[in-house]
Scaffold this motif. Structure first.
Motif, PDB file in Angstrom:
ATOM      1  N   ILE A  64       0.815  -1.218   0.000  1.00  0.00           N
ATOM      2  CA  ILE A  64       0.000   0.000   0.000  1.00  0.00           C
ATOM      3  C   ILE A  64       0.849   1.268   0.000  1.00  0.00           C
ATOM      4  O   ILE A  64       0.574   2.211  -0.755  1.00  0.00           O
ATOM      5  N   ASN A  65       1.939   1.276   0.769  1.00  0.00           N
ATOM      6  CA  ASN A  65       2.752   2.504   0.826  1.00  0.00           C
ATOM      7  C   ASN A  65       3.415   2.788  -0.521  1.00  0.00           C
ATOM      8  O   ASN A  65       3.486   3.925  -0.972  1.00  0.00           O
ATOM      9  N   LEU A  66       3.874   1.724  -1.158  1.00  0.00           N
ATOM     10  CA  LEU A  66       4.483   1.907  -2.489  1.00  0.00           C
ATOM     11  C   LEU A  66       3.438   2.376  -3.491  1.00  0.00           C
ATOM     12  O   LEU A  66       3.663   3.303  -4.277  1.00  0.00           O
ATOM     13  N   LEU A  67       2.264   1.789  -3.426  1.00  0.00           N
ATOM     14  CA  LEU A  67       1.205   2.146  -4.389  1.00  0.00           C
ATOM     15  C   LEU A  67       0.741   3.583  -4.156  1.00  0.00           C
ATOM     16  O   LEU A  67       0.446   4.324  -5.098  1.00  0.00           O
ATOM     17  N   LYS A  68       0.763   4.038  -2.880  1.00  0.00           N
ATOM     18  CA  LYS A  68       0.430   5.441  -2.587  1.00  0.00           C
ATOM     19  C   LYS A  68       1.499   6.364  -3.183  1.00  0.00           C
ATOM     20  O   LYS A  68       1.194   7.447  -3.683  1.00  0.00           O
ATOM     21  N   ALA A  69       2.750   5.889  -3.154  1.00  0.00           N
ATOM     22  CA  ALA A  69       3.865   6.723  -3.647  1.00  0.00           C
ATOM     23  C   ALA A  69       3.750   6.976  -5.151  1.00  0.00           C
ATOM     24  O   ALA A  69       4.297   7.942  -5.684  1.00  0.00           O
TER      25      ALA A  69
END
Ligand SMILES: O=C(O)CCC(=O)C1=CC=C[C@@H](O)[C@@H]1C(=O)O
Ligand SMILES: [Mg+2]
Length: 368
Positions: free
Chosen positions: A199-204
């Motif tokens: 999720i954090n990568l996809l938010k980035a």
């Protein structure tokens, strides 16, 4: 419309360059063509978009051949078909196998349009005369090659660039691309390479002003995509999760995506494509027509369906010359400055070059 004969062709065509995604590399395309013959010697043509291996979905070419030979063609040959829409009901007892169904149904749609004396686009209710197209680039093995490939396609005028990403080849790749091309219309296709743990990568990814992220999570998933869409600004586009009208209806209801990549073969044909088109138009979900590395026959069908009004985003239908030394249709598909003209000629609007088909036919069976 009477179907007097059906001819099934297994084709092998070598693409100019290998095409790599997160689940494999393809260069020697093994796919099917279906020819249906009506009265007065008119033929309709369809393409089966499977590959030799079931990497994209559960379908593959040998299985599609068997499905057509054993179950689908016998339902159609020597039959009176009132309208191509009738095939949906006819094929209903047999589950899924959408690419096999689409190959035969597409050929019947082409024959129907030719016998009506109109283009396939017109028979489908298409109104657009010109279609903006983008291009889908496979995974390159170096930044230099990727930047060079993008520059080439931007110079050719393609209206958007689609690149593949996967874990370890995402943020840094996009930083490099945006460094060279800060403003081009850019999208990514993850081919289900991520999970909600990312999720954090996809938010980035929101930092890169992408048009969309295509199929970030598991093929067939709608729930986790809906959870993800609530947490990122980049629009999610679904490909491998939308196999039917029902999938599209549920995806819209759940908020799993804001865009759909429609592939005629994946959803089971042109009738299903029309129904999904109308559903998405009413729901304000734009469509674009995806590609499956088709020959000119499949490319022609993609152009016809993309003439429908709600195909408002550039699709993956690039020029024939991007894939083939010589295509099996005349004239070839040529995108001029990223724009294709919808053919006025009857049916798919291109002549199938029987000599070229013969060169690449590795198996053929006639049903009458
Ligand atoms: O036909 C084209 O040029 C598009 C090719 C392409 O992007 C794909 C082909 C087949 C399966 C997928 O990996 C991918 C896609 O997701 O659209
Ligand atoms: Mg895709």
């Amino acid at each position: 419309m009477r179907i007097n004969e059906v001819v099934l062709y297994k084709m092998q065509m070598q693409m100019k360059n290998p095409f790599t995604t997160s689940f494999g590399t393809e260069q020697n395309r093994e796919f099917l063509l279906v020819e249906v013959k009506g009265d007065d010697g008119i033929s309709g043509w369809g393409e089966g978009v499977t590959s030799e291996r079931p990497l994209y979905s559960e379908e593959f070419t040998l299985q599609s051949w068997y499905m057509l030979e054993k179950f689908l063609i016998p339902l159609v040959v020597n039959q009176e078909i009132t309208h191509p829409d009738d095939l949906q009901e006819l094929f209903k007892p047999y589950k899924r196998n959408h690419m096999a169904k689409s190959a035969l149904e597409g050929a019947v749609w082409d024959l129907y349009a030719k016998q009506c004396g109109e283009s396939l686009a017109t028979s489908l209710g298409g109104t657009k005369k010109r279609i903006e197209v983008g291009i889908s680039l496979g995974i390159e093995d170096s930044y230099e090659k990727l930047i060079q490939a993008i520059q080439e396609k931007v110079d050719e005028g393609y209206k958007r660039i689609k690149i593949k990403i996967k874990p370890g080849k995402d943020i840094e790749v996009l930083r490099e691309v945006r460094k060279h091309f800060p403003n081009i219309p850019l999208m990514v296709d993850a081919n289900s390479a991520y999970t909600l743990d990312d999720i954090n990568l996809l938010k980035a990814l929101d930092e890169f002003n992408l048009m969309m992220i295509e199929q970030p999570l598991t093929a067939g998933d709608l729930i986790d995509h809906a959870k993800l869409q609530k947490q990122i600004n980049t629009p999610i586009c679904l490909d491998e999760s939308i196999h039917s009208f029902e999938d599209a209806r549920q995806a819209i209801e759940l908020g799993s995506c804001k865009i759909i990549n429609l592939k005629i073969g994946r959803v089971g044909g042109l009738t299903a494509s029309k129904r999904i088109h109308d559903l998405c138009e009413n729901a304000g979900i734009p469509l674009w027509c995806g590609g499956m590395l088709e020959s000119g026959v499949g490319r022609a069908h993609n152009i016809a369906v993309a003439a429908l009004a709600n195909f408002t985003l550039p699709g993956d239908t690039a020029s024939s010359s991007r894939y083939w030394e010589k295509d099996i249709i005349q004239p070839e598909v040529v995108a001029k400055n990223g724009v294709l003209t919808v053919q006025d000629a009857i049916g798919i609007g291109y002549e199938v070059d029987r000599n070229e088909v013969k060169k690449h036919t590795v198996a053929k069976k006639v049903f009458s």
